[in-house]
Structures are given as structure tokens and as C-alpha cells.
Design an enzyme around this catalytic site. Structure first.
Site, PDB file in Angstrom:
ATOM      1  N   CYS A  57       0.822  -1.212   0.000  1.00  0.00           N
ATOM      2  CA  CYS A  57       0.000   0.000   0.000  1.00  0.00           C
ATOM      3  C   CYS A  57       0.857   1.264   0.000  1.00  0.00           C
ATOM      4  CB  CYS A  57      -0.905  -0.015   1.231  1.00  0.00           C
ATOM      5  SG  CYS A  57      -1.806   1.509   1.515  1.00  0.00           S
ATOM      6  N   ARG A 126     -14.059   1.818   5.111  1.00  0.00           N
ATOM      7  CA  ARG A 126     -13.228   0.695   4.693  1.00  0.00           C
ATOM      8  C   ARG A 126     -12.181   0.396   5.762  1.00  0.00           C
ATOM      9  NH1 ARG A 126     -14.186  -1.503   0.217  1.00  0.00           N
ATOM     10  NH2 ARG A 126     -12.218  -2.637   0.325  1.00  0.00           N
ATOM     11  N   VAL A 129      -5.250   0.275   5.861  1.00  0.00           N
ATOM     12  CA  VAL A 129      -3.957   0.565   6.458  1.00  0.00           C
ATOM     13  C   VAL A 129      -3.413   1.797   5.734  1.00  0.00           C
ATOM     14  CG1 VAL A 129      -3.421  -1.786   7.185  1.00  0.00           C
ATOM     15  CG2 VAL A 129      -2.804  -1.064   4.867  1.00  0.00           C
ATOM     16  N   GLU A 144      -5.239   8.045   8.702  1.00  0.00           N
ATOM     17  CA  GLU A 144      -5.000   8.945   7.569  1.00  0.00           C
ATOM     18  C   GLU A 144      -3.488   9.167   7.449  1.00  0.00           C
ATOM     19  OE1 GLU A 144      -4.332  11.027   4.670  1.00  0.00           O
ATOM     20  OE2 GLU A 144      -6.456  10.489   4.879  1.00  0.00           O
TER      21      GLU A 144
END
Length: 321
Positions: A57, A126, A129, A144
Site C-alpha cells: 500500500c 473501509r 492501512v 489517515e
């Protein structure tokens, strides 16, 4: 766990992700927005906070890079989830023992979603991560990434050696310039690749992909003869752009149909800047796991790649200096 009786697959299964009526992809805002700060509920303390990330990610990786740049490894612990995101979302090693994945040391649950639902049983967002967790109060602080990297940049300075405390990746004198760069890098590049890749119809895809490459053209011009985007020094603006560009050729060109050009073939200034950060700065290289990156996208998005075949290229995955 009682909270798990609620149907939450729409929050965990990327294949059930909804697009706008015209087929456009719209990212939801993060929900947990507390701040670690002296004098607050969340005091900056050593070994109090835990970071959940996935190497795949880009949002999670920018928090990992900042953690390493600031020397916070002994102050903030980290757990890595599997890159294979199935119908239950991000999985720990006891649910998917993929090489490099780890077991959750705090809750010993199988999926990230269980942590969210433990803290907020009615949570409707959702299960993303990065996730910054407070072990002392047993709660989520923030999910965030743009806010987490700001905390890592300065909140723990009093616990760090002088050389690390002195590092400032959001310096006062450059903040307006950094904010200006972030204002177009985020929507058009960081999120732009997703707007192209997750578009469900032709028109929003076409719009997103052209906005993406227009923004890459702008970044290419800014990096001509320069090693950094702002102020001739490494700032959060570089971190934020870098996590997308390093994934571009291995994933976004093919998987997200961002194939107007590659970085290595069409953007020599971005490519040079990206490679120098990767090969010369361990915070960038050690936070980048290309196997996890490629496996996540090509395996997890079965609505885009139903065979789940992970491509072999590009070779090399990032070019040498």
C-alpha cells in the site's frame, strides 16, 4: 466477537467496491483523525503506539518511510499484513501466512477489520492501512497517512537523538510550497492511478489517465536538474510522490491501464530522482517490497485481473543508478 455478526463484506471486499453512477472511482475520507501531541489525550511516548502496514500500500508505505527517516523504529512498533487482500480484507499471517506477513501481537486477530470493529462496532468505512494504534488506551488513533507522517515528523522529537530530532520534512519556511505540490500530486497522481484503474466505464478512465500524465509532466519539469521537489531538500512532498512512482512501472502501467508511458521510458527526471532515493536512502529501499507490491495488486483485484496471474516484469523492477 459480537460485532462480527454484522455484514461488513462491502467494507472489506475490494471486489464489492462501489463506483459513482457514471463509473468513476471516489476515495472515501479517513475516519479516525486524532493527533499524537504533547498535552493531549495521546501523549508522545516510547513503545505506546503501534503501526499496522502493508508493504504493497503506497499510503501505508509513506508512514513507514517517515518512521525510518526519523529514527522511530525503537519508539513505534510495526506489524506487516499479507499483500493478498481477499474478501475479508487485510489479513495477518495466522489467516494468510504469506512470506513477510506477521501475526498481530496485540489482539491476535486474523484480519485488520477485527481491530476496527473492536474499537468501533458500528464503523461503516473501509478497513484500511496504515492504522496507528494506541496500546495504552487500547484504541485507534488515526488511519489517515498524511496526518500520521506529520506526527512522525515532529511529535516524538524530544525522545530522539539530536541529529534525528533536527530532521524536519515539513519545515515552516517551505510549508506553503509543499502544500501546493501536495494539492495536485495527491488527486492527480497518488489517487489518479486509482481513479484510472478502478474506473468502471471508459469516460472517467480516459479523463483520469490524461490528468495523471499531465501531472507527471509537471513533476518531470520540476525535477529537471534537481534532486528534490521543494527547496533543494528532502521533504514530505518527495515521500508522497515517490510511493506512487516506484509502483508505476511494476503495477500501474499494466494493471491500472496507465500505459501512455512508463516512468523509465518517458520521464527521465522522475526516474533519476526516484532511483537516487531508492538506492541512496535506506528508508526508501527497506520500506519497498516489490514482491508484496506486485502480488497485492494483481492478486487482490480479481475484478480487474480474474486469473490472479502476477506478471514477471518489468526487469529490472527498478533500474540501477
Amino acid at each position: 466477537m459480537a460485532a462480527m455478526t454484522r455484514e461488513v463484506s462491502g467494507q472489506s471486499d475490494i471486489g464489492k467496491m462501489k463506483t459513482e453512477p457514471n463509473g468513476a472511482y471516489k476515495r472515501l475520507e479517513a475516519s479516525f483523525r486524532d493527533v499524537i501531541a504533547a498535552g493531549s489525550k495521546f501523549e508522545p511516548e516510547a513503545d505506546r503506539y503501534h503501526l499496522y502496514i502493508c508493504y504493497a500500500c503506497p499510503w501505508a508505505t509513506r508512514t513507514l518511510i517517515m518512521r525510518k527517516l526519523k529514527g522511530l523504529e525503537s519508539i513505534i512498533s510495526v506489524t506487516v499484513v499479507s499483500p493478498r487482500m481477499g474478501s475479508d480484507g487485510w489479513a495477518f499471517a495466522n489467516a494468510d501466512d504469506y512470506p513477510g506477513a506477521e501475526v498481530d501481537p496485540i489482539h491476535n486477530v486474523k484480519h485488520i477489520k477485527e481491530i476496527y470493529l473492536k474499537i468501533a462496532p458500528e464503523y461503516s468505512g473501509r478497513f484500511t492501512v496504515p492504522l496507528l494504534y494506541d496500546k495504552k488506551l487500547d484504541t485507534i488513533v488515526n488511519n489517515e497517512s498524511s496526518e500520521i507522517i506529520r506526527m512522525f515528523n515532529s511529535a516524538f522529537n524530544h525522545l530522539l537523538p539530536a541529529d534525528k530530532a533536527a530532521l524536519d520534512f515539513y519545515p515552516e519556511k517551505l510549508r506553503s510550497d509543499i502544500d501546493e505540490v501536495n494539492s495536485w500530486v495527491y488527486p492527480d497522481i497518488n489517487n489518479g492511478v486509482y481513479k484510472a484503474g478502478f474506473a468502471a466505464t471508459q469516460e472517467p478512465y480516459t479523463k483520469a489517465v490524461h490528468e495523471l500524465f499531465k501531472a507527471l509532466d509537471k513533476a518531470e519539469g520540476m525535477l529537471k536538474g534537481r534532486d528534490y521537489l521543494v527547496g533543494n531538500q528532502l521533504t514530505e512532498a518527495d515521500v508522497r510522490l515517490w510511493v506512487t512512482t516506484v509502483r508505476f512501472d511494476p503495477v500501474y502501467v499494466g494493471h491500472f491501464k496507465c500505459n501512455i508511458s512508463t516512468i523509465r521510458g518517458g520521464y527521465p527526471n522522475i526516474n533519476r530522482w526516484m532511483r537516487k532515493l531508492y538506492w541512496n536512502n535506506d528508508a526508501f529501499q527497506s520500506s519497498t517490497n516489490f514482491d508484496h507490491i506486485k502480488t497485492h495488486y494483481y492478486w487482490s483485484h480479481a475484478h480487474i485481473n480474474p486469473t490472479r496471474i502476477v506478471p514477471e516484469g518489468p526487469v529490472p523492477v527498478i533500474e540501477p543508478l
